[in-house]
Design a protein around this motif. Structure first.
Motif, PDB file in Angstrom:
ATOM      1  N   ILE A 127     -31.107  32.022 -16.216  1.00 43.94           N
ATOM      2  CA  ILE A 127     -30.671  31.317 -15.075  1.00 43.94           C
ATOM      3  C   ILE A 127     -29.454  32.029 -14.309  1.00 43.94           C
ATOM      4  O   ILE A 127     -28.514  32.640 -14.531  1.00 43.94           O
ATOM      5  CB  ILE A 127     -29.971  29.822 -15.496  1.00 43.94           C
ATOM      6  N   PHE A 128     -29.669  32.162 -12.933  1.00 44.60           N
ATOM      7  CA  PHE A 128     -28.760  32.977 -11.962  1.00 44.60           C
ATOM      8  C   PHE A 128     -28.576  31.745 -10.991  1.00 44.60           C
ATOM      9  O   PHE A 128     -29.426  31.283 -10.387  1.00 44.60           O
ATOM     10  CB  PHE A 128     -29.487  34.091 -11.424  1.00 44.60           C
ATOM     11  N   SER A 129     -27.321  31.656 -10.594  1.00 42.96           N
ATOM     12  CA  SER A 129     -26.499  30.695  -9.677  1.00 42.96           C
ATOM     13  C   SER A 129     -25.363  31.145  -9.168  1.00 42.96           C
ATOM     14  O   SER A 129     -24.602  31.723 -10.019  1.00 42.96           O
ATOM     15  CB  SER A 129     -26.606  29.321 -10.026  1.00 42.96           C
ATOM     16  N   GLN A 130     -24.892  30.848  -7.959  1.00 42.81           N
ATOM     17  CA  GLN A 130     -23.602  31.198  -7.504  1.00 42.81           C
ATOM     18  C   GLN A 130     -22.687  29.793  -7.560  1.00 42.81           C
ATOM     19  O   GLN A 130     -21.562  30.002  -7.199  1.00 42.81           O
ATOM     20  CB  GLN A 130     -23.843  31.566  -5.951  1.00 42.81           C
ATOM     21  N   ILE A 131     -23.109  28.648  -7.754  1.00 45.08           N
ATOM     22  CA  ILE A 131     -22.500  27.665  -7.621  1.00 45.08           C
ATOM     23  C   ILE A 131     -21.921  27.163  -8.782  1.00 45.08           C
ATOM     24  O   ILE A 131     -21.026  26.056  -8.653  1.00 45.08           O
ATOM     25  CB  ILE A 131     -23.256  26.506  -7.006  1.00 45.08           C
ATOM     26  N   VAL A 132     -21.991  27.448 -10.084  1.00 45.82           N
ATOM     27  CA  VAL A 132     -21.344  27.080 -11.113  1.00 45.82           C
ATOM     28  C   VAL A 132     -20.934  27.825 -12.166  1.00 45.82           C
ATOM     29  O   VAL A 132     -21.452  29.049 -12.174  1.00 45.82           O
ATOM     30  CB  VAL A 132     -22.094  25.829 -11.741  1.00 45.82           C
ATOM     31  N   ASN A 133     -20.000  27.644 -13.027  1.00 45.90           N
ATOM     32  CA  ASN A 133     -19.520  28.474 -13.867  1.00 45.90           C
ATOM     33  C   ASN A 133     -19.757  27.748 -15.335  1.00 45.90           C
ATOM     34  O   ASN A 133     -19.023  27.177 -15.828  1.00 45.90           O
ATOM     35  CB  ASN A 133     -18.222  28.800 -13.653  1.00 45.90           C
ATOM     36  N   LEU A 134     -20.960  28.048 -15.887  1.00 49.22           N
ATOM     37  CA  LEU A 134     -21.148  27.533 -17.337  1.00 49.22           C
ATOM     38  C   LEU A 134     -21.866  28.523 -18.056  1.00 49.22           C
ATOM     39  O   LEU A 134     -22.377  29.702 -17.644  1.00 49.22           O
ATOM     40  CB  LEU A 134     -22.410  26.509 -16.933  1.00 49.22           C
TER      41      LEU A 134
ATOM     42  N   ASP B 134     -24.212  29.021 -19.708  1.00 50.37           N
ATOM     43  CA  ASP B 134     -25.676  29.625 -19.710  1.00 50.37           C
ATOM     44  C   ASP B 134     -26.267  30.104 -18.596  1.00 50.37           C
ATOM     45  O   ASP B 134     -27.376  30.530 -18.346  1.00 50.37           O
ATOM     46  CB  ASP B 134     -26.668  28.422 -19.998  1.00 50.37           C
ATOM     47  N   ILE B 135     -25.321  30.288 -17.540  1.00 49.26           N
ATOM     48  CA  ILE B 135     -25.635  30.740 -16.196  1.00 49.26           C
ATOM     49  C   ILE B 135     -24.871  32.038 -15.874  1.00 49.26           C
ATOM     50  O   ILE B 135     -23.717  32.002 -15.879  1.00 49.26           O
ATOM     51  CB  ILE B 135     -25.515  29.477 -15.141  1.00 49.26           C
ATOM     52  N   GLU B 136     -25.575  32.668 -15.177  1.00 56.10           N
ATOM     53  CA  GLU B 136     -24.913  34.011 -14.696  1.00 56.10           C
ATOM     54  C   GLU B 136     -24.935  33.891 -12.983  1.00 56.10           C
ATOM     55  O   GLU B 136     -25.846  33.425 -12.516  1.00 56.10           O
ATOM     56  CB  GLU B 136     -26.088  35.375 -15.259  1.00 56.10           C
ATOM     57  N   LYS B 137     -24.092  34.724 -12.764  1.00 53.69           N
ATOM     58  CA  LYS B 137     -23.778  34.741 -11.064  1.00 53.69           C
ATOM     59  C   LYS B 137     -24.946  35.739 -10.604  1.00 53.69           C
ATOM     60  O   LYS B 137     -25.540  36.630 -11.343  1.00 53.69           O
ATOM     61  CB  LYS B 137     -22.470  35.629 -11.135  1.00 53.69           C
ATOM     62  N   VAL B 138     -25.391  35.567  -9.340  1.00 56.16           N
ATOM     63  CA  VAL B 138     -26.438  36.214  -8.908  1.00 56.16           C
ATOM     64  C   VAL B 138     -25.960  37.678  -8.684  1.00 56.16           C
ATOM     65  O   VAL B 138     -24.792  37.762  -7.877  1.00 56.16           O
ATOM     66  CB  VAL B 138     -26.882  35.594  -7.457  1.00 56.16           C
ATOM     67  N   ASN B 139     -26.411  38.563  -9.283  1.00 53.65           N
ATOM     68  CA  ASN B 139     -26.095  40.138  -9.170  1.00 53.65           C
ATOM     69  C   ASN B 139     -27.497  40.880  -9.419  1.00 53.65           C
ATOM     70  O   ASN B 139     -28.192  40.718 -10.072  1.00 53.65           O
ATOM     71  CB  ASN B 139     -24.916  40.494 -10.218  1.00 53.65           C
ATOM     72  N   TYR B 140     -27.500  41.654  -8.337  1.00 51.22           N
ATOM     73  CA  TYR B 140     -28.685  42.190  -8.160  1.00 51.22           C
ATOM     74  C   TYR B 140     -29.205  43.434  -9.228  1.00 51.22           C
ATOM     75  O   TYR B 140     -30.152  43.330  -9.786  1.00 51.22           O
ATOM     76  CB  TYR B 140     -28.785  43.074  -6.837  1.00 51.22           C
ATOM     77  N   ASP B 141     -28.064  43.938  -9.858  1.00 52.71           N
ATOM     78  CA  ASP B 141     -28.433  44.931 -11.011  1.00 52.71           C
ATOM     79  C   ASP B 141     -28.811  43.891 -12.417  1.00 52.71           C
ATOM     80  O   ASP B 141     -29.736  44.421 -12.963  1.00 52.71           O
ATOM     81  CB  ASP B 141     -27.094  45.571 -11.396  1.00 52.71           C
ATOM     82  N   SER B 142     -28.080  42.762 -12.370  1.00 56.66           N
ATOM     83  CA  SER B 142     -28.338  42.035 -13.556  1.00 56.66           C
ATOM     84  C   SER B 142     -29.847  41.310 -13.492  1.00 56.66           C
ATOM     85  O   SER B 142     -30.674  41.176 -14.221  1.00 56.66           O
ATOM     86  CB  SER B 142     -27.513  40.711 -13.716  1.00 56.66           C
ATOM     87  N   ILE B 143     -30.160  41.011 -12.019  1.00 55.83           N
ATOM     88  CA  ILE B 143     -31.602  40.525 -11.839  1.00 55.83           C
ATOM     89  C   ILE B 143     -32.527  41.594 -12.288  1.00 55.83           C
ATOM     90  O   ILE B 143     -33.716  41.401 -12.745  1.00 55.83           O
ATOM     91  CB  ILE B 143     -31.727  39.996 -10.454  1.00 55.83           C
TER      92      ILE B 143
ATOM     93  N   ALA C 181     -36.644  35.259  -3.553  1.00 55.03           N
ATOM     94  CA  ALA C 181     -37.859  36.128  -3.453  1.00 55.03           C
ATOM     95  C   ALA C 181     -37.605  37.467  -3.001  1.00 55.03           C
ATOM     96  O   ALA C 181     -37.870  38.474  -3.773  1.00 55.03           O
ATOM     97  CB  ALA C 181     -38.902  35.482  -2.805  1.00 55.03           C
ATOM     98  N   GLN C 182     -36.990  37.562  -1.852  1.00 55.58           N
ATOM     99  CA  GLN C 182     -36.421  38.872  -1.344  1.00 55.58           C
ATOM    100  C   GLN C 182     -35.154  39.729  -2.046  1.00 55.58           C
ATOM    101  O   GLN C 182     -35.517  40.781  -2.413  1.00 55.58           O
ATOM    102  CB  GLN C 182     -35.790  38.605   0.304  1.00 55.58           C
ATOM    103  N   GLU C 183     -34.675  38.951  -2.723  1.00 52.43           N
ATOM    104  CA  GLU C 183     -33.558  39.641  -3.538  1.00 52.43           C
ATOM    105  C   GLU C 183     -34.131  40.105  -4.836  1.00 52.43           C
ATOM    106  O   GLU C 183     -33.762  41.149  -5.376  1.00 52.43           O
ATOM    107  CB  GLU C 183     -32.417  38.680  -3.896  1.00 52.43           C
ATOM    108  N   MET C 184     -35.142  39.363  -5.369  1.00 54.15           N
ATOM    109  CA  MET C 184     -35.927  40.007  -6.721  1.00 54.15           C
ATOM    110  C   MET C 184     -37.147  40.916  -6.352  1.00 54.15           C
ATOM    111  O   MET C 184     -37.485  41.382  -7.413  1.00 54.15           O
ATOM    112  CB  MET C 184     -36.444  39.029  -7.568  1.00 54.15           C
ATOM    113  N   GLY C 185     -37.504  41.091  -5.179  1.00 51.80           N
ATOM    114  CA  GLY C 185     -38.400  42.050  -4.646  1.00 51.80           C
ATOM    115  C   GLY C 185     -39.667  41.437  -5.041  1.00 51.80           C
ATOM    116  O   GLY C 185     -40.828  42.168  -5.172  1.00 51.80           O
ATOM    117  N   ALA C 186     -39.869  40.053  -4.947  1.00 50.53           N
ATOM    118  CA  ALA C 186     -41.209  39.408  -4.897  1.00 50.53           C
ATOM    119  C   ALA C 186     -42.055  39.911  -3.939  1.00 50.53           C
ATOM    120  O   ALA C 186     -41.530  39.803  -2.655  1.00 50.53           O
ATOM    121  CB  ALA C 186     -40.983  38.144  -5.121  1.00 50.53           C
ATOM    122  N   GLU C 187     -43.169  40.248  -4.227  1.00 47.62           N
ATOM    123  CA  GLU C 187     -44.366  40.453  -3.098  1.00 47.62           C
ATOM    124  C   GLU C 187     -44.717  39.037  -2.386  1.00 47.62           C
ATOM    125  O   GLU C 187     -45.492  39.074  -1.551  1.00 47.62           O
ATOM    126  CB  GLU C 187     -45.353  41.168  -3.794  1.00 47.62           C
TER     127      GLU C 187
END
Ligand code: UDP
Length: 231
Positions: free
Chosen positions: A93-100, A102-111, A142-148
């Motif tokens: 799970i990626f999200s910018q809004i909570v610190n839990l 199970d959840i990772e910050k949105v980070n392009y390298d991690s994605i 979608a744009q951040e993960m490079g989805a077509e």
């Protein structure tokens, strides 16, 4: 191929219901499993209509109601991650809004690393801001993960020129552009999401997710649903 799937909260509860319905979630997991096994790299944006939509909390100011809606998307993401993992699928799970935990910050390298490792990416917390919807979040991520392609998982088999539930003569439109969709006032996605798709030139496929195998068939290029294309 990288794909974003936008799943509304009601896919977890059943239309018009709230909470989590085990059968619905089992179905959702099995449909996603088919596309993962077929080799597609999947990002998912979850809505929260099964828990809270900002607009339903009429006694609150919109900026607060929407924060509650945003937290609903986090709950759905955690629920789905657990169900995917119980079925032998890897999910982050990626999200910018909570610190839990199970959840990772949105980070392009991690994605990127998670995609390379064939994790299902669950993006939660919408765009991180009130006043938006998870449709817009789906385009952004979608744009951040490079989805077509973005697949909008709905309960109708595509885009119609008017509401097929209310008008028996409604006609299905197999292909159209974002500009046409906006001009016709079609409520497939909100205007912000459409505008962003048009700008970023991302293709959207609208499918009936509840017809088994339709998601996989759509990705394989079979003639299902409707396709909305850049101009
Ligand atoms: N939301 C928000 N900002 C966003 C995305 C969502 O504030 O970027 C809030 C908003 O209150 C919305 C709720 O989260 O009603 C759930 O999202 P949505 O309505 O898109 O869920 P769905 O209808 O797809 O289940």
């Amino acid at each position: 191929m990288r794909v974003m799937v936008k799943i509304s909260g009601e896919a977890l509860s059943g239309e018009g219901n709230k909470g989590f319905d085990q059968e619905k979630i089992k179905y959702l997991v099995s449909e996603i499993e088919k596309v993962v096994k077929a080799g597609y790299k999947i990002g998912i944006v979850t809505g929260a209509g099964n828990l809270f939509r900002g607009i339903e909390l009429k006694d609150l100011s919109m900026k607060r109601a929407d924060q509650i809606g945003l937290l609903g998307t986090i709950m759905n993401a955690i629920y789905l991650k657990d169900r995917f993992e119980k079925n032998g699928l890897k999910a982050k799970i990626f999200s910018q809004i909570v610190n839990l935990p199970d959840i990772e910050k949105v980070n392009y390298d991690s994605i990127e690393a998670a995609l390379q490792d064939n994790f299902i990416l669950i993006f939660a917390g919408g765009t991180s801001n009130p006043f938006f919807t998870t449709d817009t979040a789906a385009v952004l991520r979608a744009q951040e993960m490079g989805a077509e392609i973005i697949v909008k998982a709905t309960k109708v088999d595509g885009v119609y020129d008017k509401d097929p539930k209310r008008f028996p003569d409604a006609k299905k439109i197999d292909r159209l552009t974002f500009t046409e969709a906006m001009r016709l006032g079609l409520k497939v996605m909100d205007a912000e999401a459409f505008a962003l798709c048009r700008k970023l030139k991302i293709v959207v496929k609208v499918i009936n997710f509840f017809e088994p195998n339709t998601l996989l068939r759509a990705l394989k290029g079979e003639k299902v649903g409707s396709t909305i294309l850049p101009d």
